[in-house]
Design a protein around this motif. Structure first.
Motif, PDB file in Angstrom:
ATOM      1  N   VAL A  81       0.853  -1.192   0.000  1.00 37.12           N
ATOM      2  CA  VAL A  81       0.000   0.000   0.000  1.00 37.12           C
ATOM      3  C   VAL A  81       0.886   1.237   0.000  1.00 37.12           C
ATOM      4  CG1 VAL A  81      -1.924  -1.115   1.176  1.00 37.12           C
ATOM      5  CG2 VAL A  81      -0.160   0.030   2.529  1.00 37.12           C
ATOM      6  N   ASP A  82       0.315   2.357  -0.403  1.00 34.88           N
ATOM      7  CA  ASP A  82       1.017   3.636  -0.356  1.00 34.88           C
ATOM      8  C   ASP A  82       0.726   4.292   0.977  1.00 34.88           C
ATOM      9  OD1 ASP A  82       2.306   6.014  -0.913  1.00 34.88           O
ATOM     10  OD2 ASP A  82       0.593   6.867  -1.998  1.00 34.88           O
ATOM     11  N   GLY A  83       1.740   4.396   1.825  1.00 35.31           N
ATOM     12  CA  GLY A  83       1.540   4.951   3.155  1.00 35.31           C
ATOM     13  C   GLY A  83       1.437   3.869   4.210  1.00 35.31           C
ATOM     14  N   LEU A  84       0.903   4.202   5.369  1.00 34.30           N
ATOM     15  CA  LEU A  84       0.822   3.258   6.478  1.00 34.30           C
ATOM     16  C   LEU A  84      -0.302   2.252   6.258  1.00 34.30           C
ATOM     17  CD1 LEU A  84       1.312   5.727   9.480  1.00 34.30           C
ATOM     18  CD2 LEU A  84       3.004   4.184   8.462  1.00 34.30           C
ATOM     19  N   PRO A  85      -0.027   0.950   6.442  1.00 32.28           N
ATOM     20  CA  PRO A  85      -1.062  -0.072   6.247  1.00 32.28           C
ATOM     21  C   PRO A  85      -2.125  -0.007   7.346  1.00 32.28           C
ATOM     22  CG  PRO A  85       1.161  -1.022   6.180  1.00 32.28           C
ATOM     23  CD  PRO A  85       1.290   0.364   6.736  1.00 32.28           C
ATOM     24  N   ASP A  86      -3.381  -0.218   6.962  1.00 30.73           N
ATOM     25  CA  ASP A  86      -4.460  -0.404   7.923  1.00 30.73           C
ATOM     26  C   ASP A  86      -5.431  -1.420   7.325  1.00 30.73           C
ATOM     27  OD1 ASP A  86      -6.243   0.991   6.138  1.00 30.73           O
ATOM     28  OD2 ASP A  86      -5.609   2.893   7.006  1.00 30.73           O
ATOM     29  N   LEU A  87      -6.405  -1.823   8.114  1.00 30.87           N
ATOM     30  CA  LEU A  87      -7.334  -2.861   7.651  1.00 30.87           C
ATOM     31  C   LEU A  87      -8.048  -2.458   6.364  1.00 30.87           C
ATOM     32  CD1 LEU A  87      -8.906  -4.057  11.031  1.00 30.87           C
ATOM     33  CD2 LEU A  87      -7.289  -5.300   9.580  1.00 30.87           C
ATOM     34  N   GLU A  88      -8.375  -1.191   6.245  1.00 27.94           N
ATOM     35  CA  GLU A  88      -9.130  -0.732   5.084  1.00 27.94           C
ATOM     36  C   GLU A  88      -8.299  -0.751   3.809  1.00 27.94           C
ATOM     37  OE1 GLU A  88     -11.763   3.156   3.603  1.00 27.94           O
ATOM     38  OE2 GLU A  88     -10.799   3.144   5.565  1.00 27.94           O
ATOM     39  N   ASN A  89      -7.103  -0.146   3.840  1.00 34.73           N
ATOM     40  CA  ASN A  89      -6.335  -0.090   2.587  1.00 34.73           C
ATOM     41  C   ASN A  89      -5.718  -1.435   2.225  1.00 34.73           C
ATOM     42  OD1 ASN A  89      -4.040  -0.151   4.267  1.00 34.73           O
ATOM     43  ND2 ASN A  89      -3.592   2.024   4.013  1.00 34.73           N
ATOM     44  N   VAL A  90      -5.404  -2.261   3.207  1.00 36.30           N
ATOM     45  CA  VAL A  90      -4.884  -3.596   2.902  1.00 36.30           C
ATOM     46  C   VAL A  90      -5.991  -4.466   2.304  1.00 36.30           C
ATOM     47  CG1 VAL A  90      -3.920  -5.714   3.873  1.00 36.30           C
ATOM     48  CG2 VAL A  90      -3.040  -3.484   4.603  1.00 36.30           C
ATOM     49  N   THR A  91      -7.176  -4.409   2.860  1.00 34.44           N
ATOM     50  CA  THR A  91      -8.301  -5.172   2.296  1.00 34.44           C
ATOM     51  C   THR A  91      -8.572  -4.746   0.862  1.00 34.44           C
ATOM     52  OG1 THR A  91      -9.331  -5.442   4.473  1.00 34.44           O
ATOM     53  CG2 THR A  91     -10.744  -5.731   2.545  1.00 34.44           C
ATOM     54  N   ALA A  92      -8.532  -3.449   0.609  1.00 26.93           N
ATOM     55  CA  ALA A  92      -8.743  -2.941  -0.749  1.00 26.93           C
ATOM     56  C   ALA A  92      -7.668  -3.467  -1.693  1.00 26.93           C
ATOM     57  CB  ALA A  92      -8.754  -1.419  -0.743  1.00 26.93           C
TER      58      ALA A  92
END
Length: 473
Positions: free
Chosen positions: A306-317
């Protein structure tokens, strides 16, 4: 152009404030031994971050003053962490190069002393050549290039510019490798006769980088022996130096990560998040990326998808739409997941190297070195020296300086900064000739694998140089 001129004026004011911290003029031989070494970083991903950390831990030795990075969040985070002046933050390496050309033309100075090149492998040759022409010292992430012709062009460019050149062969620079190298050079165990080295890539590491990731397709990057293991071959060559590779053979294949190996129970599922047997799969993207984030672990490998810090939302996307959520048996990978290499050196000594994806260990090389009067057995953390003449066995614990590759990342960037600051290539323990020769050895190994023959390394290099000369006139 107006923007570039404005940037130039700002840079000049900045250089005055910093008391000429980037004081090297356009002559690469200009002495700089008493100066803080300034760095421009091209590519602020995992490897760019790994080398740049030295500027945070040892700010008295070097400083990151310019960056080029296309991803906005990654660029912003890197800018803030290193406190890079906004006038020295660029979206592309071409923009950085253009600004550098303007400052050289206007005030007779480069933006920095050296450039760290950590872009994708297929760009290494082009970016290196461009900044070399402006007189920058270069630290280039491995491999130096993805084709023989590009490697040879880099060699010519670096020799013509007479710059300091460092290669991301980090394994040379870890306390572990350096201590073993010292023992080899001392001769206390006699002559080094044979090396056996295994690179256990790691099952999920291989799936991440070489099945789903940036190094999964040879046409888009290179073959896996080059992208993963060129520094293994380089280290082996260094241990046997001054002997050079004479003959090489190799066997390997893409054995497992292919559609024919897909479990029947997975049915038509092409993504892990929709697979009925995801929980049973060793290569589940949910297990590799999403589960760690849910427990607060946001480092490698999830930080790379991901671009930036990973979180549940952007990793799932990312897993729903990107390559890292694909089934490993449905991915477009084509590089070897297992390969062996055998080398005979010019002095009659031998080495064997194995790269294997299917391991629980993650890149913890297993090494056996056999001497005329002893042996060394190691695992990248500790090694045991057995001396046949003395009848002794001693375990060595070299430790680590922190950073990746057992401290090799830190060791390399420190050596590079010292070499740039003193204009002494020997502080890196290698040069463009060594780098090129070990790369050509890797190319020769892959030629052997594909053609099913033993390759004469000396003839291979002669032929490569002849073809390059004919191609470039």
């Amino acid at each position: 152009m107006a923007a570039l001129i404005s940037n130039t004026k700002s840079l000049w004011r900045r250089s005055v404030r910093l008391k000429h911290s980037s004081s090297m003029d356009t002559d690469p031989s200009h002495p700089n031994s008493n100066q803080l070494v300034t760095l421009a970083v091209v590519g602020c991903g995992q490897r760019g971050k790994a080398y740049s950390k030295y500027a945070l831990t040892c700010p008295e030795h070097c400083k990151v003053i310019a960056i080029a990075e296309p991803r906005p969040n990654t660029r912003r985070n890197f800018t803030n962490l290193y406190k890079v002046d906004k006038t020295l933050v660029f979206d592309t390496w071409q923009d950085l190069l253009a600004a550098s050309a303007e400052t050289i033309s206007t005030i007779g100075k480069r933006l920095a002393d050296a450039v760290i090149i950590a872009v994708q492998d297929h760009l290494h040759a082009e970016v290196t050549a461009a900044f070399t022409l402006q007189g920058y010292h270069i630290l280039c992430e491995k491999p130096m290039a993805t084709s023989i012709s590009d490697c040879l062009q880099m060699e010519r460019a670096i020799k013509d510019a007479r710059i300091i050149f460092g290669m991301g062969h980090v394994m040379r620079y870890s306390p572990y490798s350096k201590e073993i190298t010292t023992i080899i050079r001392s001769g206390v165990l006699g002559e080094l006769i044979n090396v056996v080295q295994v690179e256990p890539v790691g099952h999920y590491h291989f799936a991440h980088s070489y099945v789903r990731g940036n190094w999964s397709n040879e046409n888009q990057s290179s073959f896996s022996l080059m992208t993963k293991c060129c520094h293994d071959i380089d280290l082996i060559c260094n241990w046997f130096s001054p002997a050079v590779p004479a003959k090489i053979s190799s066997f390997g294949s893409l054995k497992h990560f292919r559609k024919s190996a897909k479990p029947k129970a997975a049915g038509n599922a092409t993504r892990c998040l929709e697979c009925p047997i995801e929980k049973e799969c060793a290569y589940s993207a949910k297990r590799i990326y999403l589960d760690p984030v849910s427990h607060g672990n946001t480092g490698w490998p999830v930080e790379t998808i991901v671009d930036g810090l990973p979180d549940l939302e952007n990793v799932t996307a990312a897993l729903k739409s990107g390559p890292y959520g694909l089934c490993v048996y449905e991915s477009a990978n084509d590089v070897c997941d297992n390969q062996v290499v055998n080398i005979e050196f010019s002095n009659g000594c031998t080495a064997s190297f194995t790269m294997i994806a299917f391991t629980s260990a993650i890149c913890d090389r297993q090494t056996r070195l056999h001497f005329s009067y002893g042996e060394i057995i190691g695992d990248m953390k500790t090694f045991t020296v057995n001396d046949f003449r003395k009848g002794t066995s001693k375990v060595h614990h070299p430790g680590s300086e922190g950073g990746g590759h057992g401290g090799g990342d830190t060791g390399l960037i420190r050596s590079f900064v010292n070499a740039v600051g003193t204009k002494d290539q020997t502080l890196l323990g290698t040069d463009i000739d060594d780098v090129l020769k070990s790369h050509l050895t890797v190319f020769a190994a892959e030629s052997s694998r594909k053609e099913g023959r033993v390759v004469d390394c000396i003839a291979f290099e002669e032929n490569a140089r002849r073809n390059s000369t004919e191609l470039n006139g």
